[in-house]
Design an enzyme around this catalytic site. Structure first.
Site, mmCIF file in Angstrom:
data_model
loop_
_atom_site.group_PDB
_atom_site.id
_atom_site.type_symbol
_atom_site.label_atom_id
_atom_site.label_comp_id
_atom_site.label_asym_id
_atom_site.label_seq_id
_atom_site.Cartn_x
_atom_site.Cartn_y
_atom_site.Cartn_z
ATOM 1 N N LYS A 119 0.889 -1.168 0.000
ATOM 2 C CA LYS A 119 0.000 0.000 0.000
ATOM 3 C C LYS A 119 0.922 1.212 0.000
ATOM 4 C CE LYS A 119 -2.090 3.119 1.718
ATOM 5 N NZ LYS A 119 -1.795 4.472 1.219
ATOM 6 N N CYS A 124 13.695 10.960 6.652
ATOM 7 C CA CYS A 124 13.601 10.483 8.031
ATOM 8 C C CYS A 124 14.911 10.775 8.740
ATOM 9 C CB CYS A 124 13.302 8.998 8.051
ATOM 10 S SG CYS A 124 14.472 8.034 7.087
HETATM 11 P P1 NAD Z 1 2.397 8.698 6.937
HETATM 12 O O1 NAD Z 1 2.510 8.054 8.264
HETATM 13 O O2 NAD Z 1 1.445 9.811 6.776
HETATM 14 O O3 NAD Z 1 2.015 7.625 5.813
HETATM 15 C C1 NAD Z 1 2.778 6.458 5.583
HETATM 16 C C2 NAD Z 1 1.892 5.373 4.985
HETATM 17 O O4 NAD Z 1 0.902 4.986 5.934
HETATM 18 C C3 NAD Z 1 1.122 5.836 3.745
HETATM 19 O O5 NAD Z 1 1.049 4.758 2.823
HETATM 20 C C4 NAD Z 1 -0.253 6.139 4.299
HETATM 21 O O6 NAD Z 1 -1.273 6.026 3.342
HETATM 22 C C5 NAD Z 1 -0.396 5.072 5.357
HETATM 23 N N1 NAD Z 1 -1.365 5.390 6.414
HETATM 24 C C6 NAD Z 1 -1.735 6.594 6.872
HETATM 25 N N2 NAD Z 1 -2.672 6.452 7.849
HETATM 26 C C7 NAD Z 1 -2.882 5.129 7.992
HETATM 27 C C8 NAD Z 1 -3.728 4.346 8.837
HETATM 28 N N3 NAD Z 1 -4.545 4.895 9.716
HETATM 29 N N4 NAD Z 1 -3.677 3.007 8.731
HETATM 30 C C9 NAD Z 1 -2.829 2.423 7.849
HETATM 31 N N5 NAD Z 1 -2.020 3.110 7.015
HETATM 32 C C10 NAD Z 1 -2.045 4.445 7.090
HETATM 33 O O7 NAD Z 1 3.877 9.156 6.549
HETATM 34 P P2 NAD Z 1 4.372 9.995 5.279
HETATM 35 O O8 NAD Z 1 3.928 11.415 5.433
HETATM 36 O O9 NAD Z 1 4.038 9.273 4.036
HETATM 37 O O10 NAD Z 1 5.946 9.920 5.448
HETATM 38 C C11 NAD Z 1 6.670 10.808 6.240
HETATM 39 C C12 NAD Z 1 7.122 10.143 7.514
HETATM 40 O O11 NAD Z 1 7.810 8.938 7.203
HETATM 41 C C13 NAD Z 1 8.088 10.981 8.304
HETATM 42 O O12 NAD Z 1 7.755 10.919 9.673
HETATM 43 C C14 NAD Z 1 9.429 10.297 8.059
HETATM 44 O O13 NAD Z 1 10.375 10.511 9.059
HETATM 45 C C15 NAD Z 1 9.021 8.870 7.936
HETATM 46 N N6 NAD Z 1 10.022 8.099 7.189
HETATM 47 C C16 NAD Z 1 10.764 7.168 7.841
HETATM 48 C C17 NAD Z 1 11.755 6.471 7.172
HETATM 49 C C18 NAD Z 1 12.617 5.430 7.874
HETATM 50 O O14 NAD Z 1 13.234 4.624 7.195
HETATM 51 N N7 NAD Z 1 12.705 5.426 9.197
HETATM 52 C C19 NAD Z 1 11.966 6.716 5.821
HETATM 53 C C20 NAD Z 1 11.180 7.674 5.188
HETATM 54 C C21 NAD Z 1 10.201 8.345 5.870
#
Ligand code: NAD
Length: 493
Positions: A175, A284
């Site tokens: 997803k 991140c």
């Molecule tokens: P997000 O949490 O908004 O979304 C991530 C994914 O989760 C998306 O596919 C989204 O559709 C899904 N999602 C959202 N709500 C959900 C729910 N209730 N149930 C299930 N799935 C759900 O994050 P984002 O804005 O896409 O990404 C940014 C964040 O990701 C930042 O906090 C960043 O630090 C983190 N990040 C971490 C890494 C790592 O390797 N540690 C790498 C890249 C980004």
């Protein structure tokens, strides 16, 4: 405008609800494609297909070496389609085309790496203390894997999650983020040519609280591997607990980039600038807190200002651009809001601090590279993830204080350490409570090196040989080699 379909059981299908979502080019501020708005029914179809593939499909009957060969084909097809995929990613998330191209090289190599690992997943014979008993372990695929990914590096996340999962013999349902799903769907389109049986790699696009939540709740999903914000990660962890799913979480950070007085200050300045303004800070691993020794703080800040001044904002497709737009309108608002919070808390802006405007900055989602001074580590700007081009500078007097401030956040993803002293590099690497320490470098990633967070930055590790364990269960088998009647089993042996 391209109109995508879901990829389920090896086929392209329309979403059950018959609805599509616009996906935007953040640089131009215009929709450029439509992705299906998947719902719970689509998720169920995809999970059932993955489950079938793992139980009675051809995938289940393949040897590990045959799985590896198919994964090599995937790597080859990534190489062949790299330019096209990189352009789609850059258009969808606004990151530099140059960066997405470079990621695509690592992505193909990541697929080759785990292809090679597929037939090296072994159990062990254990020389146990019991007489006449032969004991061994088998490592089995964990089950259907749900991979939920963020928008900033979509195909990199697919590679570091799905390659080890497929090497382990699992089938996956991906997803991707609703803000950047196109490249994952395009990638799915390569699977048939690679020889991957239908149902092994499924993609359901849609909104997080709809398609994402349905996937997390689904009974037949055994493992969730998630990259995204800590708020979503916590919600997923909680939901997964109800059905006892295994969970790996790659979440956010508030990482310290620590510059000592003995460092090569020019090299460190270049690392600090790239570590926070690269990808417009939407990493991140962004080094969003600069901890700098007080004796060099002023001179180092001057160096940073000079370098940051030359950072070129613009079209992500233009090779001269260093920094593109913020990827989504809510994220853009959030970055500006955090700058206001910082100012209200007493931080002083010595660079940027506003929306960036100018020729070539179209679409309305650019933020000036921003540097804040007079920051204390207890301020929200030093504690909370901004995910934007905002650097906070904090001084320190000695190593012990640098460690204390470095660790004094809820997160623990990465840290940078800049010093010429090998002893200090070793001491700092040990003392910092983070998953990765970069010494005299920053943003150095390898699919061969484990990556993941401590504390609120998540759990589990991606990349490297260990990552395959995230997709395996260990089964222990003990066989009596005694030809006589079994001993008294009422007493535990
Ligand atoms: P997000 O949490 O908004 O979304 C991530 C994914 O989760 C998306 O596919 C989204 O559709 C899904 N999602 C959202 N709500 C959900 C729910 N209730 N149930 C299930 N799935 C759900 O994050 P984002 O804005 O896409 O990404 C940014 C964040 O990701 C930042 O906090 C960043 O630090 C983190 N990040 C971490 C890494 C790592 O390797 N540690 C790498 C890249 C980004």
């Amino acid at each position: 405008m391209t109109k995508y379909r879901l990829h389920i059981d090896g086929d392209w299908v329309d979403p059950d609800g018959g609805e599509w979502l616009d996906t935007y080019d953040p640089y131009r501020g215009e929709p450029w494609a439509q992705i299906p708005r998947g719902n719970g029914e689509d998720v169920s179809r995809a999970v059932r297909a993955a489950d079938r593939a793992m139980t009675d499909g051809p995938w289940a009957g393949l040897s590990a070496s045959e799985r590896g060969k198919i994964m090599r084909n995937i790597g080859d097809l990534v190489v062949k389609n790299a330019e096209r995929l990189a352009e789609i990613e850059a258009r969808d998330n606004g990151k530099l085309l140059a960066e997405m191209r470079s990621q695509l090289v690592s992505i193909s190599e990541c697929w080759y790496y785990y292809a090679g690992l597929a037939d090296k997943i072994e159990g062990a014979a254990i020389p146990i203390e019991k007489p006449n008993t032969f004991a061994f372990t088998i490592r089995e695929p964990i089950g259907v894997v749900a991979a939920l990914t963020a928008w900033n590096s979509p195909l990199w996340f697919v590679a570091v999650k799905c390659a080890p999962a497929l090497a382990a013999g699992c089938a996956v349902v991906v997803k991707p983020s609703e803000f950047a799903s196109a490249s994952t769907l395009e990638f799915a389109g390569l699977m048939k040519e690679a020889g991957l049986p239908g149902g092994v790699f499924n993609v359901v696009t849609g909104l997080g609280p709809e398609a994402g939540a349905a996937l997390v709740e689904h009974q037949e999903v055994a493992k969730i591997t998630f990259t995204g914000s800590d708020a979503t990660g916590a919600r997923i962890y909680e939901t997964a607990a109800r059905t006892m799913k295994r969970v790996s979480l790659e979440l956010g950070g508030k990482s310290p980039n620590i510059v000592f007085e003995d460092a090569d200050l020019d090299g460190a300045a270049a690392g600090v600038v790239a570590g926070i303004f690269g990808a417009a800070g939407q990493m991140c691993s962004a080094g969003s807190r600069l901890l700098v020794h007080n004796s060099v703080k002023d001179v180092f800040t001057e160096k940073l200002l000079r370098l940051a001044h030359d950072v070129r904002l613009g079209d992500p497709m233009d090779p001269r651009t260093n920094v593109g737009p913020i990827a989504t309108p809510p994220q853009y608002q959030k970055v500006l809001h955090y700058i206001d919070i910082a100012k209200a808390e007493g931080a002083r802006c010595v660079l940027g601090g506003k929306p960036a405007v100018g020729p070539g900055l179209i679409g309305g989602q650019f933020v000036e590279p921003t540097i804040l001074v007079d920051v204390t580590n207890s301020m929200r700007i030093a504690q909370e993830e901004v995910f934007g081009p905002v650097l906070s500078i904090i001084g320190f007097d000695d190593e012990e204080q640098a460690v204390r401030i470095g660790n004094d956040v809820a997160y623990g993803l990465v840290a940078g350490v800049w010093t010429k002293s090998i002893g200090r590099a070793m001491r700092m690497s040990k003392a910092l409570r983070v998953g990765t320490v970069w010494v005299n470098t920053y943003r150095t990633y390898s699919y061969m090196v484990p990556f993941g967070g401590m504390k609120r930055s998540g759990m589990g590790r991606e990349q490297g040989i260990e990552a395959v364990n995230e997709y395996l269960e260990i089964k222990s088998v003990m066989i009596s080699t005694d030809d006589d009647a079994p001993p008294n089993l009422f007493v535990m042996r």
